[in-house]
Enzyme design. Structure first.
Site, PDB file in Angstrom:
ATOM      1  N   GLU A   1      18.072  47.979  52.015  1.00 50.18           N
ATOM      2  CA  GLU A   1      17.419  48.001  50.735  1.00 50.18           C
ATOM      3  C   GLU A   1      17.646  48.875  49.542  1.00 50.18           C
ATOM      4  O   GLU A   1      18.594  48.432  48.974  1.00 50.18           O
ATOM      5  CB  GLU A   1      15.888  48.075  51.103  1.00 50.18           C
ATOM      6  CG  GLU A   1      15.128  46.947  52.116  1.00 50.18           C
ATOM      7  CD  GLU A   1      13.636  46.946  52.323  1.00 50.18           C
ATOM      8  OE1 GLU A   1      13.182  48.062  52.051  1.00 50.18           O
ATOM      9  OE2 GLU A   1      13.325  45.964  52.940  1.00 50.18           O
TER      10      GLU A   1
HETATM   11  C1  HEC Z   1      15.317  44.971  48.885  1.00 52.50           C
HETATM   12  C2  HEC Z   1      13.955  44.709  48.862  1.00 52.50           C
HETATM   13  C3  HEC Z   1      12.898  45.553  48.773  1.00 52.50           C
HETATM   14  C4  HEC Z   1      12.707  46.606  48.025  1.00 52.50           C
HETATM   15  C5  HEC Z   1      13.677  47.033  46.982  1.00 52.50           C
HETATM   16  C6  HEC Z   1      11.354  47.269  48.388  1.00 52.50           C
HETATM   17  N1  HEC Z   1      10.795  46.563  49.222  1.00 52.50           N
HETATM   18 FE1  HEC Z   1       8.780  46.671  49.782  1.00 52.50          FE
HETATM   19  N2  HEC Z   1       9.160  45.477  51.255  1.00 52.50           N
HETATM   20  C7  HEC Z   1      10.272  44.734  51.443  1.00 52.50           C
HETATM   21  C8  HEC Z   1      10.196  44.267  52.579  1.00 52.50           C
HETATM   22  C9  HEC Z   1      11.395  42.862  53.428  1.00 52.50           C
HETATM   23  C10 HEC Z   1       9.110  44.353  53.346  1.00 52.50           C
HETATM   24  C11 HEC Z   1       8.583  44.234  54.501  1.00 52.50           C
HETATM   25  C12 HEC Z   1       9.188  45.070  55.753  1.00 52.50           C
HETATM   26  C13 HEC Z   1       8.627  45.177  56.919  1.00 52.50           C
HETATM   27  O1  HEC Z   1       7.194  44.872  57.053  1.00 52.50           O
HETATM   28  O2  HEC Z   1       9.366  45.435  58.000  1.00 52.50           O
HETATM   29  C14 HEC Z   1       8.251  45.182  52.423  1.00 52.50           C
HETATM   30  C15 HEC Z   1       6.934  45.812  52.213  1.00 52.50           C
HETATM   31  C16 HEC Z   1       6.372  46.704  51.420  1.00 52.50           C
HETATM   32  C17 HEC Z   1       4.978  47.033  51.595  1.00 52.50           C
HETATM   33  C18 HEC Z   1       4.121  46.709  52.909  1.00 52.50           C
HETATM   34  C19 HEC Z   1       2.917  45.513  52.328  1.00 52.50           C
HETATM   35  C20 HEC Z   1       2.459  45.105  53.577  1.00 52.50           C
HETATM   36  O3  HEC Z   1       1.349  44.009  53.272  1.00 52.50           O
HETATM   37  O4  HEC Z   1       2.569  45.497  54.569  1.00 52.50           O
HETATM   38  C21 HEC Z   1       4.836  47.707  50.548  1.00 52.50           C
HETATM   39  C22 HEC Z   1       3.394  48.236  49.937  1.00 52.50           C
HETATM   40  C23 HEC Z   1       5.809  47.825  49.741  1.00 52.50           C
HETATM   41  N3  HEC Z   1       7.058  47.193  50.282  1.00 52.50           N
HETATM   42  C24 HEC Z   1       6.093  48.727  48.655  1.00 52.50           C
HETATM   43  C25 HEC Z   1       7.415  48.949  48.010  1.00 52.50           C
HETATM   44  C26 HEC Z   1       7.673  49.868  47.081  1.00 52.50           C
HETATM   45  C27 HEC Z   1       6.749  50.781  46.602  1.00 52.50           C
HETATM   46  C28 HEC Z   1       9.211  49.862  47.099  1.00 52.50           C
HETATM   47  C29 HEC Z   1       9.965  50.984  46.083  1.00 52.50           C
HETATM   48  C30 HEC Z   1       9.893  52.308  46.507  1.00 52.50           C
HETATM   49  C31 HEC Z   1       9.630  49.034  47.571  1.00 52.50           C
HETATM   50  N4  HEC Z   1       8.671  48.323  48.345  1.00 52.50           N
HETATM   51  C32 HEC Z   1      11.017  48.475  47.787  1.00 52.50           C
HETATM   52  C33 HEC Z   1      11.262  44.563  50.361  1.00 52.50           C
HETATM   53  C34 HEC Z   1      11.606  45.418  49.616  1.00 52.50           C
END
Ligand code: HEC
Ligand code: HEC
Length: 347
Positions: free
Chosen positions: A158
């Site tokens: 990521e």
């Molecule tokens: C490269 C893509 C990517 C980036 C950049 C990213 N995310 Fe995510 N995010 C995801 C993915 C894929 C998941 C699910 C991962 C898992 O559940 O294992 C996720 C899960 C989440 C969740 C959980 C939501 C739930 O319903 O469980 C939150 C809140 C979130 N991200 C916020 C953020 C924040 C704040 C940042 C920056 C600091 C960020 N993400 C950066 C792809 C990304």
């Protein structure tokens, strides 16, 4: 059997009973006061919710409204950080890259793409209303929004960075650093970055037409949409997708009535769900039940993005979670209802 296992077995038995009764009797019986209480205590962020008398107290869904007691300065800083690519190793990717607020809070890709074009392992959930989830991530490995932030920053596929790198970059920028000093009394730290981003995420609450109906406005839904909601209850979808976030308040196995992963030649570690956190056999294929708010805007569906259409997702839920083959007209009706969960300000 430990008391915890017993409690779990007991709640699973309750759930199985609820689903069976809902299917057989064709009536909604899943409405224990206990689950409503749990859903409400999760909503400490919106105290007005718990204080208000519910207009439709017997519904398994709860209305939401925007958070009012947030720190506006922190929300603004959090919004800027959420869109700041300096949170990634090569300054190429921000949180918003994968959680595009104009695309339902997701990237609408089967698997997210991280720094250097690397492919992620799981479908990105929406950040809208994530504040209402009882845990974060599909497998629930983060307890809070604050804790969640560390995940993507360090995840090599990521943002591939570290707190040390991020803090150094933000501290070196006087304008950003000053904002932290003003709001948190010191230069950027992991805690203050997490806090600001989480505060911003708490502002991402999306009331919908369904909330107006839940608050007592009979005209908020068409008769067809209301019929879809009745089916959603009658089939027992609400055994799992319930409360304020229409999901997000429990774990359940994906494939209760039938093995969803049967016939796959390779075991994808992401499919093991909560097992990856607990290493307990019974947690294999168990996931946090996702919220269905804004679901029409967040295709593809399921943690593995195995389905593109919402109709197909509903059909598979019938087959694998409830053991029923839903007639096409009922699927259509449920999908009509699901559209009423789209946030009004997002339309
Ligand atoms: C490269 C893509 C990517 C980036 C950049 C990213 N995310 Fe995510 N995010 C995801 C993915 C894929 C998941 C699910 C991962 C898992 O559940 O294992 C996720 C899960 C989440 C969740 C959980 C939501 C739930 O319903 O469980 C939150 C809140 C979130 N991200 C916020 C953020 C924040 C704040 C940042 C920056 C600091 C960020 N993400 C950066 C792809 C990304
Ligand atoms: C026994 C619990 C349970 C029941 C009953 C249930 N679901 Fe689900 N639902 C889940 C779980 C768990 C997932 C996540 C599956 C995954 O991706 O691993 C899910 C996912 C979904 C998704 C995709 C969400 C997303 O973000 O990709 C939709 C849509 C959905 N359910 C709708 C329904 C409908 C409609 C019904 C009733 C016909 C229903 N569900 C019944 C547990 C349940």
């Amino acid at each position: 059997m430990t008391s915890r296992e017993f409690a779990r077995a007991h709640s699973l038995a309750l759930l199985a009973g609820a689903i069976l009764m809902a299917a057989v009797v064709g009536a909604v019986i899943w409405l224990p006061n206990a689950s409503r209480a749990t859903a409400e205590t999760k909503e400490r962020g919106t105290p007005s919710m718990t204080q208000r008398i519910l207009a439709r107290p017997d519904e398994p869904l709860l209305p939401i409204q925007p958070n009012v007691n947030l720190d506006a300065g922190k929300v603004e800083l959090g919004r800027a950080l959420f869109h700041d690519p300096r949170l990634s190793r090569d300054n190429s990717i921000s949180c918003a890259f994968c959680h595009d607020l104009a695309r339902g809070g997701t990237d609408r890709l089967p698997k997210s793409v991280g720094v250097g074009g690397q492919l992620g392992t799981i479908n990105s959930p929406t950040v809208y209303n994530a504040a209402l989830n009882f845990r974060q991530f599909w497998d629930g490995r983060a307890a809070t929004l604050e804790e969640q932030v560390t995940g993507p920053i360090h995840n090599p596929v990521e943002m591939a960075s570290s707190w040390q790198e991020v803090i150094a970059k933000l501290t070196a920028d006087p304008e950003t650093s000053n904002k932290f000093i003003k709001l948190y009394g010191g230069p950027p730290s992991a805690e203050s970055i997490q806090d600001a981003i989480a505060e911003f995420e708490r502002s991402l609450i999306t009331p919908s037409r369904m909330d107006r109906w839940l608050k007592g406005d009979d005209r908020a839904l068409t008769p067809q949409e209301l019929a879809g909601y009745q089916l959603f209850k009658r089939y027992g979808c609400v055994a799992c997708h319930q409360g304020a976030n229409v999901g997000g308040n429990m774990y359940q196995r994906f494939g209760i009535m039938k093995d969803y992963f049967e016939g796959r030649t390779r075991v994808d570690p992401a499919d093991l769900g909560r097992f990856n956190v607990t290493s307990r056999e019974e947690d294999k294929y168990v996931f946090k039940v996702p919220s269905l708010r804004n679901i029409a805007a967040t295709a593809p569906y399921f943690h593995d993005a195995s389905v593109n259409s919402l109709h197909e997702a509903v059909s598979r839920m019938g087959e694998f979670q409830l053991g029923v083959e839903l007639p096409p007209e009922d699927i259509q009706s449920i999908v009509l209802f699901l559209y009423t969960l789209n946030g009004e300000q997002l339309q």
